[in-house]
Scaffold this motif. Structure first.
Motif, PDB file in Angstrom:
ATOM      1  N   GLY A  86       0.813  -1.209   0.000  1.00  0.00           N
ATOM      2  CA  GLY A  86       0.000   0.000   0.000  1.00  0.00           C
ATOM      3  C   GLY A  86       0.847   1.260   0.000  1.00  0.00           C
ATOM      4  N   LEU A  87       1.933   1.245   0.762  1.00  0.00           N
ATOM      5  CA  LEU A  87       2.834   2.391   0.805  1.00  0.00           C
ATOM      6  C   LEU A  87       3.524   2.603  -0.540  1.00  0.00           C
ATOM      7  N   LEU A  88       3.985   1.523  -1.168  1.00  0.00           N
ATOM      8  CA  LEU A  88       4.612   1.629  -2.480  1.00  0.00           C
ATOM      9  C   LEU A  88       3.641   2.238  -3.492  1.00  0.00           C
ATOM     10  N   LEU A  89       2.421   1.751  -3.521  1.00  0.00           N
ATOM     11  CA  LEU A  89       1.422   2.291  -4.449  1.00  0.00           C
ATOM     12  C   LEU A  89       1.133   3.764  -4.161  1.00  0.00           C
ATOM     13  N   HIS A  90       1.122   4.132  -2.887  1.00  0.00           N
ATOM     14  CA  HIS A  90       0.886   5.525  -2.503  1.00  0.00           C
ATOM     15  C   HIS A  90       2.038   6.423  -2.952  1.00  0.00           C
ATOM     16  N   ILE A  91       3.270   5.970  -2.720  1.00  0.00           N
ATOM     17  CA  ILE A  91       4.452   6.769  -3.066  1.00  0.00           C
ATOM     18  C   ILE A  91       4.515   7.061  -4.560  1.00  0.00           C
ATOM     19  N   VAL A  92       4.157   6.074  -5.379  1.00  0.00           N
ATOM     20  CA  VAL A  92       4.233   6.270  -6.835  1.00  0.00           C
ATOM     21  C   VAL A  92       2.896   6.753  -7.412  1.00  0.00           C
ATOM     22  N   ASP A  93       1.981   7.127  -6.537  1.00  0.00           N
ATOM     23  CA  ASP A  93       0.697   7.709  -6.922  1.00  0.00           C
ATOM     24  C   ASP A  93      -0.152   6.766  -7.787  1.00  0.00           C
ATOM     25  N   LEU A  94      -0.187   5.483  -7.393  1.00  0.00           N
ATOM     26  CA  LEU A  94      -0.992   4.509  -8.128  1.00  0.00           C
ATOM     27  C   LEU A  94      -2.166   3.964  -7.309  1.00  0.00           C
ATOM     28  N   THR A  95      -2.475   4.582  -6.176  1.00  0.00           N
ATOM     29  CA  THR A  95      -3.590   4.075  -5.375  1.00  0.00           C
ATOM     30  C   THR A  95      -4.929   4.280  -6.088  1.00  0.00           C
ATOM     31  N   GLY A  96      -5.013   5.268  -6.943  1.00  0.00           N
ATOM     32  CA  GLY A  96      -6.233   5.449  -7.728  1.00  0.00           C
ATOM     33  C   GLY A  96      -6.391   4.372  -8.787  1.00  0.00           C
ATOM     34  N   ALA A  97      -5.292   3.992  -9.398  1.00  0.00           N
ATOM     35  CA  ALA A  97      -5.324   2.937 -10.412  1.00  0.00           C
ATOM     36  C   ALA A  97      -5.496   1.561  -9.776  1.00  0.00           C
ATOM     37  N   PHE A  98      -4.913   1.392  -8.591  1.00  0.00           N
ATOM     38  CA  PHE A  98      -4.937   0.104  -7.897  1.00  0.00           C
ATOM     39  C   PHE A  98      -5.432   0.265  -6.469  1.00  0.00           C
ATOM     40  N   PRO A  99      -6.734   0.510  -6.294  1.00  0.00           N
ATOM     41  CA  PRO A  99      -7.246   0.570  -4.920  1.00  0.00           C
ATOM     42  C   PRO A  99      -7.096  -0.806  -4.264  1.00  0.00           C
ATOM     43  N   ARG A 100      -7.100  -0.822  -2.945  1.00  0.00           N
ATOM     44  CA  ARG A 100      -6.893  -2.056  -2.193  1.00  0.00           C
ATOM     45  C   ARG A 100      -8.192  -2.836  -2.035  1.00  0.00           C
ATOM     46  N   TYR A 101      -8.101  -4.126  -2.310  1.00  0.00           N
ATOM     47  CA  TYR A 101      -9.188  -5.059  -2.040  1.00  0.00           C
ATOM     48  C   TYR A 101      -8.692  -6.036  -0.985  1.00  0.00           C
ATOM     49  N   ALA A 102      -9.501  -6.314   0.017  1.00  0.00           N
ATOM     50  CA  ALA A 102      -9.073  -7.139   1.149  1.00  0.00           C
ATOM     51  C   ALA A 102      -9.044  -8.624   0.820  1.00  0.00           C
ATOM     52  N   THR A 103      -9.922  -9.077  -0.058  1.00  0.00           N
ATOM     53  CA  THR A 103     -10.014 -10.494  -0.408  1.00  0.00           C
ATOM     54  C   THR A 103     -10.293 -10.643  -1.898  1.00  0.00           C
ATOM     55  N   VAL A 104     -10.100 -11.842  -2.387  1.00  0.00           N
ATOM     56  CA  VAL A 104     -10.416 -12.127  -3.794  1.00  0.00           C
ATOM     57  C   VAL A 104     -11.902 -11.904  -4.042  1.00  0.00           C
ATOM     58  N   ASP A 105     -12.734 -12.336  -3.109  1.00  0.00           N
ATOM     59  CA  ASP A 105     -14.174 -12.159  -3.276  1.00  0.00           C
ATOM     60  C   ASP A 105     -14.547 -10.675  -3.300  1.00  0.00           C
ATOM     61  N   ALA A 106     -13.926  -9.876  -2.439  1.00  0.00           N
ATOM     62  CA  ALA A 106     -14.196  -8.431  -2.443  1.00  0.00           C
ATOM     63  C   ALA A 106     -13.767  -7.817  -3.778  1.00  0.00           C
ATOM     64  N   ALA A 107     -12.636  -8.260  -4.303  1.00  0.00           N
ATOM     65  CA  ALA A 107     -12.168  -7.746  -5.595  1.00  0.00           C
ATOM     66  C   ALA A 107     -13.142  -8.134  -6.700  1.00  0.00           C
ATOM     67  N   ARG A 108     -13.596  -9.362  -6.690  1.00  0.00           N
ATOM     68  CA  ARG A 108     -14.562  -9.814  -7.706  1.00  0.00           C
ATOM     69  C   ARG A 108     -15.808  -8.947  -7.680  1.00  0.00           C
ATOM     70  N   GLN A 109     -16.253  -8.596  -6.463  1.00  0.00           N
ATOM     71  CA  GLN A 109     -17.459  -7.795  -6.308  1.00  0.00           C
ATOM     72  C   GLN A 109     -17.213  -6.292  -6.462  1.00  0.00           C
ATOM     73  N   GLY A 110     -15.937  -5.882  -6.472  1.00  0.00           N
ATOM     74  CA  GLY A 110     -15.621  -4.463  -6.591  1.00  0.00           C
ATOM     75  C   GLY A 110     -15.749  -3.689  -5.298  1.00  0.00           C
ATOM     76  N   VAL A 111     -15.595  -4.363  -4.146  1.00  0.00           N
ATOM     77  CA  VAL A 111     -15.728  -3.731  -2.841  1.00  0.00           C
ATOM     78  C   VAL A 111     -14.338  -3.327  -2.340  1.00  0.00           C
ATOM     79  N   VAL A 112     -14.035  -2.039  -2.477  1.00  0.00           N
ATOM     80  CA  VAL A 112     -12.731  -1.498  -2.090  1.00  0.00           C
ATOM     81  C   VAL A 112     -12.618  -1.440  -0.576  1.00  0.00           C
ATOM     82  N   SER A 113     -11.409  -1.709  -0.065  1.00  0.00           N
ATOM     83  CA  SER A 113     -11.146  -1.660   1.367  1.00  0.00           C
ATOM     84  C   SER A 113     -10.256  -0.466   1.686  1.00  0.00           C
TER      85      SER A 113
END
Length: 117
Positions: A86-113
Motif C-alpha cells: 500500500g505504501l509503495l502504491l501511494h508513493i508512486v501515486d498509483l492508489t487510484g489505479a490500484f485501490p486495495r481489495y481485502a479479499t479475492v471475493d471483495a475484488a470480484r465484487q468491486g468492494v474497495v477496502s
C-alpha cells in the motif's frame, strides 16, 4: 506463483507468493500475459496477500496488464494486506489505479477496502 481460473464467475485469479522483485517480475509478467490471452473481456484479480516484498519492478507489468484490461472493457484488481505494498502504491501515486481489495471475493465484487497504507 499460480494462476487459477474461475471462468464460471467471469474472472481469473493470479496468486503471487514470496518476493516480487527484478528477478521474479518476469514470471508475473508472463502469468499476466497468459491470463489476458484469449479473454474477450478480461477481468483479473491479482492476489498479493502472500507477497512478503514487492519493489517497483512489479509495477510495470501490473500497469501494462491493467491498461490492456481497460482497453478491452475489463478490469484488473489487486488484493493485498501488507502496509508495504500500500505504501509503495501511494508513493508512486498509483492508489487510484490500484485501490486495495481485502479479499479475492471483495475484488470480484468491486468492494474497495480502506485497509493499511
Amino acid at each position: 506463483m499460480g494462476t487459477t481460473a474461475d471462468l464460471s464467475q467471469g474472472y481469473r485469479v493470479i496468486r503471487a507468493t514470496g518476493e516480487l522483485d527484478i528477478l521474479t517480475t518476469p514470471l508475473l509478467s508472463g502469468k499476466l500475459a497468459d491470463a489476458l490471452r484469449g479473454t474477450h473481456i478480461p477481468r483479473l484479480v491479482v492476489d498479493l496477500t502472500d507477497v512478503a516484498f514487492m519493489d517497483c519492478s512489479a509495477l510495470g507489468p501490473l500497469c501494462t496488464a491493467r491498461a490492456r484490461c481497460l482497453d478491452r472493457a475489463g478490469w484488473l484488481r489487486l488484493v493485498h494486506s501488507g502496509r508495504a505494498i500500500g505504501l509503495l502504491l501511494h508513493i508512486v501515486d498509483l492508489t487510484g489505479a490500484f485501490p486495495r481489495y481485502a479479499t479475492v471475493d471483495a475484488a470480484r465484487q468491486g468492494v474497495v477496502s480502506a485497509g493499511p497504507r
